[in-house]
Design a protein around this motif. Structure first.
Motif, PDB file in Angstrom:
ATOM      1  N   LEU A 158      -5.807   0.369 -13.138  1.00 11.86           N
ATOM      2  CA  LEU A 158      -7.189   0.789 -12.915  1.00 11.86           C
ATOM      3  C   LEU A 158      -7.317   1.649 -11.668  1.00 11.86           C
ATOM      4  N   LEU A 159      -6.594   1.271 -10.612  1.00 17.31           N
ATOM      5  CA  LEU A 159      -6.720   2.017  -9.362  1.00 17.31           C
ATOM      6  C   LEU A 159      -6.066   3.393  -9.475  1.00 17.31           C
ATOM      7  N   GLN A 160      -4.955   3.481 -10.201  1.00 18.90           N
ATOM      8  CA  GLN A 160      -4.350   4.792 -10.447  1.00 18.90           C
ATOM      9  C   GLN A 160      -5.325   5.685 -11.214  1.00 18.90           C
ATOM     10  N   GLU A 161      -6.013   5.112 -12.181  1.00 19.40           N
ATOM     11  CA  GLU A 161      -7.018   5.852 -12.949  1.00 19.40           C
ATOM     12  C   GLU A 161      -8.112   6.382 -12.021  1.00 19.40           C
ATOM     13  N   THR A 162      -8.512   5.564 -11.062  1.00 16.41           N
ATOM     14  CA  THR A 162      -9.553   5.958 -10.110  1.00 16.41           C
ATOM     15  C   THR A 162      -9.151   7.195  -9.323  1.00 16.41           C
ATOM     16  N   PHE A 163      -7.971   7.165  -8.735  1.00 14.29           N
ATOM     17  CA  PHE A 163      -7.550   8.279  -7.886  1.00 14.29           C
ATOM     18  C   PHE A 163      -7.231   9.526  -8.711  1.00 14.29           C
ATOM     19  N   THR A 164      -6.731   9.335  -9.928  1.00 14.98           N
ATOM     20  CA  THR A 164      -6.494  10.488 -10.795  1.00 14.98           C
ATOM     21  C   THR A 164      -7.799  11.206 -11.101  1.00 14.98           C
ATOM     22  N   GLU A 165      -8.871  10.448 -11.329  1.00 20.30           N
ATOM     23  CA  GLU A 165     -10.184  11.041 -11.583  1.00 20.30           C
ATOM     24  C   GLU A 165     -10.691  11.795 -10.352  1.00 20.30           C
ATOM     25  N   ALA A 218       0.822  -1.216   0.000  1.00 15.17           N
ATOM     26  CA  ALA A 218       0.000   0.000   0.000  1.00 15.17           C
ATOM     27  C   ALA A 218       0.854   1.265   0.000  1.00 15.17           C
ATOM     28  N   ALA A 219       1.966   1.236   0.745  1.00 17.28           N
ATOM     29  CA  ALA A 219       2.838   2.412   0.795  1.00 17.28           C
ATOM     30  C   ALA A 219       3.450   2.692  -0.578  1.00 17.28           C
ATOM     31  N   ASP A 220       3.832   1.625  -1.306  1.00 21.46           N
ATOM     32  CA  ASP A 220       4.383   1.803  -2.658  1.00 21.46           C
ATOM     33  C   ASP A 220       3.330   2.359  -3.601  1.00 21.46           C
ATOM     34  N   PHE A 221       2.102   1.856  -3.456  1.00 15.42           N
ATOM     35  CA  PHE A 221       1.023   2.357  -4.308  1.00 15.42           C
ATOM     36  C   PHE A 221       0.823   3.851  -4.093  1.00 15.42           C
ATOM     37  N   MET A 222       0.809   4.293  -2.843  1.00 14.59           N
ATOM     38  CA  MET A 222       0.594   5.709  -2.559  1.00 14.59           C
ATOM     39  C   MET A 222       1.760   6.556  -3.059  1.00 14.59           C
ATOM     40  N   GLU A 223       2.972   6.021  -2.967  1.00 13.13           N
ATOM     41  CA  GLU A 223       4.134   6.764  -3.477  1.00 13.13           C
ATOM     42  C   GLU A 223       4.043   6.921  -4.996  1.00 13.13           C
ATOM     43  N   ASP A 224       3.644   5.835  -5.678  1.00 15.07           N
ATOM     44  CA  ASP A 224       3.468   5.909  -7.129  1.00 15.07           C
ATOM     45  C   ASP A 224       2.338   6.865  -7.488  1.00 15.07           C
ATOM     46  N   LEU A 225       1.269   6.822  -6.702  1.00 21.65           N
ATOM     47  CA  LEU A 225       0.144   7.723  -6.938  1.00 21.65           C
ATOM     48  C   LEU A 225       0.578   9.172  -6.796  1.00 21.65           C
ATOM     49  N   ARG A 226       1.342   9.449  -5.762  1.00 22.29           N
ATOM     50  CA  ARG A 226       1.792  10.825  -5.535  1.00 22.29           C
ATOM     51  C   ARG A 226       2.630  11.328  -6.709  1.00 22.29           C
ATOM     52  N   LYS A 227       3.507  10.475  -7.231  1.00 25.20           N
ATOM     53  CA  LYS A 227       4.324  10.863  -8.382  1.00 25.20           C
ATOM     54  C   LYS A 227       3.446  11.147  -9.597  1.00 25.20           C
TER      55      LYS A 227
END
Length: 231
Positions: free
Chosen positions: A130-137, A91-100
């Motif tokens: 798909l989840l990155q797409e979700t948070f970007t939206e 989860a921490a890696d996902f959030m770091e990737d999301l932040r970038k």
């Protein structure tokens, strides 16, 4: 069901959402075929033409065609079925990737986001794309629609064996109902936006076994969007 609210219900046919989706996808497919044919023809004309100024105008035309084709592809994608390919993802890696990704996609506005991430050791099972797409939206909506003064606050924590993400966005006024958040496609349509983003977000979250909901807090004058996913 799709029904214009201003019409007499007795005079308006009931149309299942699945039929609307099939119509949108078929129409998008047909229009893209026509646009592709125009693109091929304009490319051929460009090769025959020797005048630099006219070639430049043809290039602009082809760019416009490409933009229309991309819009239709996005529209078709917005109503397509969600079929996630789930993999383990810290989860921490996902959030770091999301932040970038957010820093990249919303360059110039990222300084207005406060991040609070506490996810030590948690593992998600998700489709990262798909989840990155979700948070970007979700971030895009927060930065685009009637935003109030102040920063966005993004919080990610673990609560009762769930990954819980909350985005607080300042709203001086907010009168929309939130009971059916993400369940009313085509509700708000404008140029380049067709009221399908939140509906797709909800579908993606549900395909991951999670929940999406929103609530307006009049005390803090903020709209809080929450995504909860199982670990």
């Amino acid at each position: 069901m799709v029904r214009p609210s201003s019409e007499d219900p007795s005079d308006v046919p009931n149309v299942a959402w699945s039929d609307v989706v099939r119509f949108i996808r078929q129409l998008s497919h047909d229009l893209r075929n026509h646009l592709n044919a125009i693109e091929l023809q304009s490319g051929y004309i460009s090769e025959l033409e020797r005048d630099d100024e006219l070639k430049s105008e043809i290039k602009r035309l082809r760019e416009m065609i490409a933009g229309m084709t991309s819009t239709l592809q996005s529209l078709s994608k917005a109503v397509s079925a969600i079929k996630p390919n789930l993999i383990p993802y810290p989860a921490a890696d996902f959030m770091e990737d999301l932040r970038k990704n957010i820093d990249h996609d919303f360059a110039g506005q990222n300084a207005e986001i406060i991040w609070n991430v506490q996810l030590a050791g948690a593992i998600l099972k998700v489709d990262p794309q798909l989840l990155q797409e979700t948070f970007t939206e979700i971030f895009g909506n927060a930065l685009r629609h009637n935003r109030g003064e102040g920063p966005l606050v993004a919080t990610a924590t673990i609560d009762k064996n769930q990954f819980v993400f909350r985005l607080e966005e300042p709203k001086a006024q907010f009168e929309l109902p939130t009971d059916n958040w993400g369940r009313e496609p085509l509700g708000k349509i404008g140029q380049g936006h067709y009221g399908l983003g939140l509906n797709r977000v909800r579908a993606i979250v549900q395909a991951h076994g999670g929940k999406l909901y929103a609530q307006y807090d009049p005390k803090t004058r903020s709209l809080v969007t929450t995504v909860a996913l199982p670990l």
